[in-house]
Design a protein around this motif. Structure first.
Motif, PDB file in Angstrom:
ATOM      1  N   GLU B  70      34.914 152.713  -1.544  1.00 45.76           N
ATOM      2  CA  GLU B  70      35.019 151.269  -1.339  1.00 45.76           C
ATOM      3  C   GLU B  70      35.327 150.550  -2.655  1.00 45.76           C
ATOM      4  N   PHE B  73      38.917 149.853  -3.508  1.00 44.00           N
ATOM      5  CA  PHE B  73      39.688 149.020  -2.572  1.00 44.00           C
ATOM      6  C   PHE B  73      40.689 148.117  -3.286  1.00 44.00           C
ATOM      7  N   HIS B  74      40.232 147.379  -4.313  1.00 37.79           N
ATOM      8  CA  HIS B  74      41.115 146.411  -4.951  1.00 37.79           C
ATOM      9  C   HIS B  74      42.292 147.069  -5.654  1.00 37.79           C
ATOM     10  N   LYS B  77      44.706 148.279  -3.043  1.00 39.43           N
ATOM     11  CA  LYS B  77      45.429 147.158  -2.454  1.00 39.43           C
ATOM     12  C   LYS B  77      46.522 146.656  -3.390  1.00 39.43           C
ATOM     13  N   LYS B  81      50.734 146.486  -2.817  1.00 37.37           N
ATOM     14  CA  LYS B  81      51.206 145.113  -2.692  1.00 37.37           C
ATOM     15  C   LYS B  81      52.670 145.032  -2.271  1.00 37.37           C
ATOM     16  N   GLN B  88      55.215 140.063   3.907  1.00 34.11           N
ATOM     17  CA  GLN B  88      53.767 139.957   3.907  1.00 34.11           C
ATOM     18  C   GLN B  88      53.224 140.790   5.050  1.00 34.11           C
ATOM     19  N   TYR B  89      52.288 141.648   4.719  1.00 38.65           N
ATOM     20  CA  TYR B  89      51.681 142.458   5.765  1.00 38.65           C
ATOM     21  C   TYR B  89      50.218 142.623   5.425  1.00 38.65           C
ATOM     22  N   SER B  91      47.955 144.238   3.901  1.00 40.80           N
ATOM     23  CA  SER B  91      47.726 145.304   2.931  1.00 40.80           C
ATOM     24  C   SER B  91      46.243 145.638   2.792  1.00 40.80           C
ATOM     25  N   SER B  92      45.391 144.641   3.077  1.00 40.37           N
ATOM     26  CA  SER B  92      43.946 144.922   3.007  1.00 40.37           C
ATOM     27  C   SER B  92      43.564 145.975   4.023  1.00 40.37           C
ATOM     28  N   ASP B  96      42.056 149.590   3.385  1.00 36.59           N
ATOM     29  CA  ASP B  96      40.832 150.001   4.087  1.00 36.59           C
ATOM     30  C   ASP B  96      40.995 151.374   4.724  1.00 36.59           C
TER      31      ASP B  96
END
Lengths: 243, 310
Positions: B70, B73-74, B77, B81, B88-89, B91-92, B96
């Protein structure tokens, strides 16, 4: 009401936008998602699309409040002119010669107080006090000099870096005269300034922000009960006058 | 949660060499773009920089691989990008999925360097049928199929793979541009092994059984550096300099060779304008590859040779 927004697949919307009580500055090229700003704000304040120094990172390069806007020395004349023309005349726009040119990272302010990087020039400090009409304090947030990145505050309240000690929070709170809370945005990100833009009646935060973080934001910035908080703000000036 | 599986924890060294003052460079695919700005040796010397020993300056960097958690995650992501270029989709959601594949099924790895907490790269495999209802997967499907509009047969074939439980697996392989290619063999091998392990654990109807891998990646055409051209293709000044296709991640050239389907398109001009451009980097393109899973053992061997042969 806190709204979740994205800029080009990035949740770091505080990088690409600047929100104050009298205007909102947005980066170009944001696509459909950024229109949310317009729908929420356009009825109340001018929403201006601009670039600064040819880049989209307007949120991190500029600092401002309802009284004025400060731009870095890297801003081109064209950009300066465009911004000046688009903002109301009550807003003073000034370009600042400052070595620490990412003004959004080194200055955090509301309409009354500003926190600045401890190494900011004396001259710049004076310009801030003059153009933004605020009292300036040199401070750090959680031991970090980039006050603009690690905290966000309005006239109602403020959110600071999660690792800010209670003593520091108390000290800052007494300087700023607003309640503060330590917390995160964008699913645990400590960079508050990048993930959140807020004024007295609206807040925008990155898409990854969790429901808990949103509720903290809405509570500390008093965004739930909009009607009553705006009355308090407008009454404050007249109350102090009569004292 | 501490990493437990042996397969997910490998340590390897990379000796990175960089020369100052003389302008000569070890010929590595990734270094081409940097060295093209150092064509003129004399100007290098005139800079009067710190004249250390004119030999290689060696920076030792230790890369380690861990299972995605976890906390990653950033970083994941951020690496995803631009996966669908400017589209835009969610991506989060995709990040995950990578994290959950790692934490729940021990499939996938992230690369960290020198004890740094932030991941510089990752690899993972996502079964596209199992997750077909997720928004990000629908967006990937839409993006991929729309770019195949010019090849209706290929499009139909891929669509069939997407829509049936045929074992179409999305191979996510992203890392920062300057992570050396040496990380590739252990990463790909580990992923392959982890998938086999998962299949063994789950038995018959395992969702980790892959029939095809879908790989979406980037390539660019570069100006051949003067020195490199002397050894490989001699180029005169008059010749067009942009005929060589380079892969940001060199091991993907092997995937491209073994692919049953490949399609490339140039990245939209608007997006290119915003990007940093290296000296000599021209048209940046996206490449779509469909690789049969049966080719994986051969691909893994070739990746090993690619790196050890340097």
């Amino acid at each position: 009401m806190a709204v979740r927004v994205q800029y080009s697949n990035s949740s770091e919307i505080g990088v690409f936008s600047k929100l104050t009580n009298s205007y909102c500055l947005l980066a170009l090229g944001g696509d459909v998602n950024f229109k949310v700003f317009e729908t929420e704000l356009a009825d109340h304040i001018p929403v201006v699309y601009a670039s600064v120094a040819g880049t989209a990172i307007v949120g991190r390069l500029t600092a401002g409040n309802k009284n004025g806007l400060l731009l870095p020395n890297t801003t081109t004349d064209q950009e300066l002119l465009h911004i000046r023309n688009s903002l109301p005349d009550t807003v003073k726009v000034q370009r600042v010669e400052e070595r620490l040119s990412a003004l959004g990272n080194v200055i955090a302010c509301n309409d009354y107080v500003a926190l600045v990087h401890p190494d900011l020039d004396r001259e710049t400090e004076e310009i801030i006090a003059d153009v933004l009409g605020v009292e300036v304090f040199r401070q750090t947030v959680a031991g970090n000099v980039l006050v603009g990145s690690y905290c966000a505050f309005t006239n109602q309240g403020g959110l600071v870096h999660p690792k800010t000690s209670v003593e520091d929070q108390d000290e800052l709170s007494s300087l700023l005269q607003v309640p503060l809370v330590a917390g995160t945005v964008n699913r645990g990100s400590e960079v508050i300034g990048a993930g959140l833009v807020v004024n007295d009646w609206a807040a925008f935060t990155g898409l990854d922000t969790t429901a808990t973080e949103i509720s903290v934001i809405e509570s500390i910035f008093k965004l739930q009960d909009q009607a009553s908080s705006s009355i308090i703000t407008t009454m404050r000036n007249s109350l102090i006058d009569t004292m | 949660r501490q990493q437990s599986s042996d397969f997910c924890h490998t340590t390897f060294h990379k000796i990175m060499s960089s020369k100052k003052s003389t302008g000569k460079r070890k010929e590595e695919a990734l270094k081409i773009v940097e060295s093209s700005s150092e064509e003129d040796d004399s100007s290098e010397d005139d800079l009067g920089q710190d004249q250390i020993d004119p030999g290689d300056e060696i920076i030792e960097v230790e890369f380690e691989a861990f299972g995605p958690q976890e906390a990653d995650f950033h970083a994941i992501k951020t690496l995803l990008k631009s996966y669908l270029e400017e589209t835009q989709y969610n991506s989060s959601e995709l990040a995950d999925l990578v994290v959950s594949e790692g934490s729940e099924h021990t499939v996938g790895s992230v690369i960290k360097a020198d004890g740094n907490e932030q991941a510089f790269g990752f690899i993972s495999a996502i079964n596209l049928h199992k997750h077909k209802d997720k928004e990000c997967i629908r967006q990937v499907r839409q993006y991929v199929l729309s770019h195949l509009a010019a090849k209706p047969e290929a499009r139909e074939k891929l669509e069939a793979l997407f829509d049936t439980d045929a074992g179409l697996t999305l191979l996510l392989n992203e890392r920062l541009v300057n992570v050396p290619v040496d990380v590739a063999p252990p990463l790909h091998r580990a992923l392959h092994q982890e998938l086999q392990e998962a299949v063994k654990r789950e038995g018959g109807r395992s969702t980790h059984r892959a029939s095809h891998y879908l790989l979406l990646t980037s390539t660019f055409k570069g100006i051949l550096e003067a020195k490199k051209s002397k050894t490989k293709k001699p180029k005169q000044k008059g010749e067009k300099p942009d005929s060589q296709l380079y892969y940001f991640k060199p091991e993907e050239e092997i995937f491209a060779k073994e692919a049953s389907l490949s399609h490339t398109w140039t990245v939209a001009a608007a997006e290119q304008a915003n990007r940093w451009t290296f000296d000599g980097m021209k048209s940046h393109s996206r490449l779509l590859l469909l690789v049969p899973a049966a080719k994986m053992p051969s691909i893994l061997k070739q990746i090993d040779t690619l790196v050890s042969g340097q």
